[in-house]
Motif scaffolding. Structure first.
Motif, short mmCIF file in Angstrom:
data_model
loop_
_atom_site.label_atom_id
_atom_site.label_comp_id
_atom_site.label_asym_id
_atom_site.label_seq_id
_atom_site.Cartn_x
_atom_site.Cartn_y
_atom_site.Cartn_z
N ASP A 1 2.93 -6.87 0.47
CA ASP A 1 3.37 -6.05 -0.67
C ASP A 1 2.33 -6.20 -1.78
O ASP A 1 2.21 -7.27 -2.38
CB ASP A 1 4.75 -6.52 -1.14
N PRO B 1 0.63 1.29 -6.30
CA PRO B 1 0.29 0.10 -5.51
C PRO B 1 -0.98 0.34 -4.70
O PRO B 1 -1.15 1.41 -4.09
CB PRO B 1 1.51 -0.08 -4.59
N THR C 1 2.25 -5.25 -4.77
CA THR C 1 2.77 -5.49 -6.12
C THR C 1 2.95 -7.00 -6.38
O THR C 1 2.83 -7.45 -7.51
CB THR C 1 4.11 -4.77 -6.34
N TYR D 1 -3.24 -3.06 -7.94
CA TYR D 1 -2.80 -1.72 -8.37
C TYR D 1 -4.01 -0.82 -8.54
O TYR D 1 -5.08 -1.26 -8.93
CB TYR D 1 -2.07 -1.80 -9.72
N LYS E 1 6.91 -0.76 1.05
CA LYS E 1 5.63 -0.34 0.48
C LYS E 1 4.62 -1.44 0.80
O LYS E 1 4.65 -2.51 0.17
CB LYS E 1 5.74 -0.18 -1.04
#
Length: 558
Positions: free
Chosen positions: A515, A436, A517, A522, A503
């Motif tokens: 987040d 991530p 994601t 990425y 995360k």
């Protein structure tokens, strides 16, 4: 005594009769021209060089980073955000800064990304170390802490990464996210999004299961024409030359492609030889005999064309690595065959992968089985340059990214970005893992080092772990600064979220933790791994330098 505790530098100067000082005086007696920088001065020169290079690169990081304009000696311009291009093109004088720049360029050679991050992390490791050095901590103790933190970081990266599919079953959506993250840090948003689909399709086109991905099978061709947004992917090949005969067809539909390494021109004999003749008729016969071999090869090509094209409206294209002389060109043109000569060797390899067929080396091998096919072959004339497009091939295993732009520096910027985009997609398929992005890994790593690793290290080496953990936060801090937000507020907000077990990275549009994601941000696993392997090594080597000597024969000032 209080003054002595305050002034650490004078404290260091009082360390007389150390081996270092004796070495300096010994060197001076051997070489009176040697320039020597003693303990404290040498260390702080290295730290200042790293901080200086860090300040130059800092503003380029991330999608909101600014652009640098490099002006060459002849007045030529280069506009870039790419750290690799900057470090290669800038003239760096300081030897320490050159060493850091080489590390970052090596990072790009291996992984294709992460140059700016490498420079920032090396600079920040030394900056954090400087705080403790000023308090009298020995560099060796810090280095022990750095080594422990490095080993813990690499282990933590293995647990933090996210597994993904490989070449056999590529996840195109994830690959697009990785490419987009890499490209947006180098180009403006709309153009980066357009190039994302191009580079993903290009790598998926050439990727074969159980074989390493060869990015040389993606030809990058540039045309100074139209706008950068007109860049496109050609599922086939673009050759940078055209036919050499005005009567040859300029557009061939549904064509057979004959790729060969056979010369269709009259060649002089290798040895020195002479022919004697007594009248004009003998001379004519001799000339005809000399041409006979070449004409015979051309007639075999024409016979093959008639064999496969009679009774249908298919076209025929001949592409050879060798030459085709005017007489042979004329014979081919009369049969409506498009002939291209002097094709590059790498293009011949790509042609076979794109169109199928076999590249033959002698006329005896001519047969319908060795022919490739293409939906259309056409010529595009741009100014004085000709380009031949081979498109609509059945099962392409090689392709061309056609870069377009109005001027040279736009094309150079596109070329650098596409190269990095291709590498990021290739790395994802090879690693079968992603990390991530948006500073999420660095924020989580910093918290992990302070909470877990710090407790496993004994004594003053804990300070090294603390410095390493603090240095990792340079990535989210810089992303925040470049996006116009307060670095400290962002770090505190990220730390709070990480403490809750989330995360999270920095959303550069709002300045809030998010987040990554869910937004598809990425980074490549190998890029992060390479940074963690190389940056601490260079930082520790520079910390352990206690003397800089300009004493070499060639290094000394004349």
């Amino acid at each position: 005594t209080d003054l002595r505790e305050l002034d650490t530098r004078s404290d260091r100067r009082r360390e007389t009769d150390t081996p270092t000082t004796m070495a300096s005086s010994s060197l001076r007696s051997v070489n009176p021209n040697a320039e020597i920088m003693s303990k404290a001065a040498a260390l702080f020169m290295n730290i200042n060089a790293a901080k200086g290079l860090q300040d130059v690169m800092k503003s380029n990081l991330g999608p909101k980073g600014t652009i640098k304009m490099l002006v060459g000696g002849a007045g030529d311009l280069k506009l870039t955000k790419d750290g690799n291009v900057l470090l290669k093109e800038m003239q760096i004088q300081n030897p320490t800064a050159v060493m850091i720049a080489r590390t970052a360029v090596a990072q790009d050679d291996i992984t294709g990304d992460g140059t700016s991050s490498t420079v920032l992390i090396i600079g920040e490791l030394l900056k954090q170390a400087e705080r403790y050095l000023n308090e009298g901590l020995h560099p060796r103790v810090l280095v022990e802490g750095f080594d422990a933190a490095k080993a813990a970081s690499i282990a933590f990266l293995e647990t933090f990464k996210m597994k993904c599919a490989g070449v056999e079953n590529p996840d195109k959506e994830l690959l697009s996210c990785v490419a987009k993250t890499a490209l947006r840090s180098k180009l403006r948003e709309e153009l980066a999004d357009k190039l994302t689909s191009i580079v993903v399709d290009a790598v998926c086109c050439i990727a074969k299961p159980e074989e390493p991905i060869d990015l040389h099978m993606v030809e990058i061709m540039h045309m100074k024409h139209k706008l950068d947004s007109d860049t496109r992917l050609v599922r086939g090949l673009v050759l940078d030359h055209g036919s050499r005969h005005p009567d040859m067809p300029k557009h061939v539909e549904d064509a057979f492609i004959l790729t060969m390494n056979v010369s269709l021109e009259y060649e002089k004999s290798e040895v020195n030889s002479s022919f004697m003749y007594s009248d004009a008729e003998q001379r004519e016969r001799m000339v005809a005999a000399e041409r006979e071999y070449t004409d015979d090869v051309v007639r075999q090509v024409i016979a093959l064309k008639k064999k496969v094209c009679d009774g249908n409206d298919k076209g025929f294209v001949v592409i050879t690595q060798k030459g085709i002389d005017p007489i042979s060109l004329d014979m081919l043109a009369k049969e409506n065959i498009l002939g291209l000569r002097r094709a590059k060797k790498r293009n011949m390899e790509r042609l076979v992968l794109s169109c199928g067929g076999v590249c033959v080396n002698s006329p005896e091998e001519f047969s319908p089985e060795i022919l490739g096919t293409a939906g259309k072959v056409y010529e595009h004339v741009l100014g004085e340059e000709k380009y031949t497009f081979v498109e609509d091939v059945a099962t392409p295993q090689s392709c061309t990214i056609l870069l377009k732009g109005p001027n040279d520096h736009t094309l150079a910027q596109l070329k650098d970005a596409v190269r990095d985009g291709l590498r990021s997609v290739k790395n994802t398929l090879a690693d079968q893992a992603v990390v991530p992005g948006a500073g999420a890994f660095e924020a989580a790593l910093s918290a992990h080092l302070l909470a877990t690793t710090r407790g496993t290290v004994e004594g003053r080496a804990k300070r090294g772990v603390e410095a390493f953990a603090e240095a990792m936060l340079i990535i989210p801090k810089t992303l925040a600064e470049n996006s116009g937000y307060d670095a400290q507020d962002v770090c505190i907000a990220l730390a709070d979220e990480v403490a809750k077990g989330n995360k999270v990275g920095l959303d550069v549009t709002t300045g809030e933790p998010f987040d990554p994601t869910t937004a598809g941000v990425y980074d490549n696993f190998i890029v992060k791994a390479q940074i963690l392997h190389s940056a601490p090594v260079i930082a520790t080597q520079l910390l352990l330098v206690d003397e800089v000597m300009r004493a070499g024969v060639n290094m000394r000032k004349r």
